[in-house]
Write an enzyme that holds these catalytic residues in place. Sequence first.
Site, PDB file in Angstrom:
ATOM      1  N   PHE A 189       2.551   1.769 -10.350  1.00  0.00           N
ATOM      2  CA  PHE A 189       1.587   1.795 -11.458  1.00  0.00           C
ATOM      3  C   PHE A 189       0.376   2.677 -11.157  1.00  0.00           C
ATOM      4  O   PHE A 189      -0.209   3.268 -12.068  1.00  0.00           O
ATOM      5  CB  PHE A 189       1.112   0.372 -11.770  1.00  0.00           C
TER       6      PHE A 189
ATOM      7  N   ASP B 229      -6.612   3.263   5.105  1.00  0.00           N
ATOM      8  CA  ASP B 229      -6.627   1.855   4.717  1.00  0.00           C
ATOM      9  C   ASP B 229      -7.757   1.545   3.726  1.00  0.00           C
ATOM     10  O   ASP B 229      -8.923   1.451   4.106  1.00  0.00           O
ATOM     11  CB  ASP B 229      -6.777   0.997   5.983  1.00  0.00           C
TER      12      ASP B 229
ATOM     13  N   TYR C  61       6.949 -16.619  -8.344  1.00  0.00           N
ATOM     14  CA  TYR C  61       5.885 -15.666  -8.673  1.00  0.00           C
ATOM     15  C   TYR C  61       4.598 -16.373  -9.141  1.00  0.00           C
ATOM     16  O   TYR C  61       3.713 -16.655  -8.346  1.00  0.00           O
ATOM     17  CB  TYR C  61       6.362 -14.594  -9.690  1.00  0.00           C
TER      18      TYR C  61
ATOM     19  N   GLU D 200      -0.243   6.371   3.185  1.00  0.00           N
ATOM     20  CA  GLU D 200       1.089   6.970   3.281  1.00  0.00           C
ATOM     21  C   GLU D 200       1.193   7.772   4.569  1.00  0.00           C
ATOM     22  O   GLU D 200       0.185   7.998   5.244  1.00  0.00           O
ATOM     23  CB  GLU D 200       1.340   7.881   2.060  1.00  0.00           C
TER      24      GLU D 200
ATOM     25  N   LEU E  68       8.760  -4.214 -13.276  1.00  0.00           N
ATOM     26  CA  LEU E  68       9.410  -2.916 -13.108  1.00  0.00           C
ATOM     27  C   LEU E  68       9.858  -2.712 -11.685  1.00  0.00           C
ATOM     28  O   LEU E  68       9.330  -3.320 -10.759  1.00  0.00           O
ATOM     29  CB  LEU E  68       8.409  -1.813 -13.465  1.00  0.00           C
TER      30      LEU E  68
END
Length: 400
Positions: free
Chosen positions: A53, A111, A236, A75, A274
């Site tokens: 998202f 971070d 959830y 990443e 999703l």
Amino acid sequence: MIIQPRTRGFICLTAHPDGALQAVKNQIEYVKSKGKIKNGPKKVLVIGASTGFGLSSRIAAAFGSDAATIGVFFEKPASEGKMGTAGWYNSAAFEKEAHAAGLYAKSINGDAFSDDIKKQTIDLIKKDLGQVDLVVYSLASPRRTHPKTGVAYASVLKPIGQPFTNKTVDFHTGVISDITINPVENDEDIANTIAVMGGEDWKFWIEDLKAAGVLAAGVKTVAYSYIGPELTFPIYRNGTIGQAKNDLEATVPVLNDLLKDLHGVSYVSVNKALVTQSSSAIPVVPLYISLLYKVMKAKGTHEGTIEQMQRLFADRLYTENGEVALDSEGRIRIDDWEMAEDVQAEVAKYWDKVTTETLAEISDIDGYRKEFFNLFGFELEGVDYEKDTDENVKVPSIES
Ligand code: NAI
């Protein structure tokens, strides 16, 4: 090198830079096809901007509203014998496309929970943009080191109270089995999950950005939540992650108070289920998503992250009359089509019927699998996967 998908459970260990570029281009084309968002954001900070998202929020802001964007993410670039992560290649692709379109786009890799990355981000905003008018908070992480105490928290995905047994699918093999997930043994697991995925870090960001004077008058900030159907409640919404989402949602009035003098406002948007790197890690949910996709595709209401984020910006956050539609709890709902009664009734009907034997016929497991591989730049049309590909791709704004 020739880059092939290599999976371990719900993780893909490799990622394809050309595929990531194609996936980003596809998202950009979608946003362009919807036309410009009137009164959209112009200077945007996206925290968690490299996948899911957050990446789609960045693309919707940049290509739907010509916004300058700063993206923060965690990443890895390629290193000896190892591919970079999908989010790294996505961000390289995004910057390349944004720059080609004449849009400002810079990224910070590190971070986001730390004070240091917050400071680096603030310095960059001051230097290049002055202020931002939208802050998107889209982090999904299994752990967080608290910046003030140094305590490292790990989140857990567990029910609370009773064990939860339901069907789950191994989406690689298509085998459906029953899974029992034991409940948390102590309140610490709940507290840890709240510490990682709750609202405290969002608040820290907004406090720091405000104190540094880098939030524009009328600033908006939005974070993402999920509710989903009753069948996933135990794992959830009523589970540990749901407690963290309650905490995130409870942060909205706190931020509204903080932003009052800037006439700023904060929102939680409840998004659709999703396929993302985060959601594929939750038991039971991938099977639900496979059934949901089948039903929503048949009804013509299926959306991916980019359709969701374009709709969030155009039809919720930046409407022509300035009004933002909220539910009775004060949340934006772009899970409205997922939660529609007819959709949920059909999913529930299929849920009872689905077995390993009927999976291919009554669910969109193929669509799920394809989207999973798409997340890592695989199985995209128009990409030559036989071609020798350089895995050493730079994110233009990041020194490496
Ligand atoms: P994702 O895994 O695709 O993206 C997570 C992002 O957070 C990436 O950009 C990653 O680099 C970044 N990140 C993680 N740890 C970080 C750190 N320590 N520092 C800096 N960046 C870090 O996740 P997804 O699914 O897009 O989730 C985003 C938000 O949307 C989450 O709050 C999630 O709960 C929510 N959401 C997800 C739904 C789904 O079905 N996937 C549905 C509704 C809400």
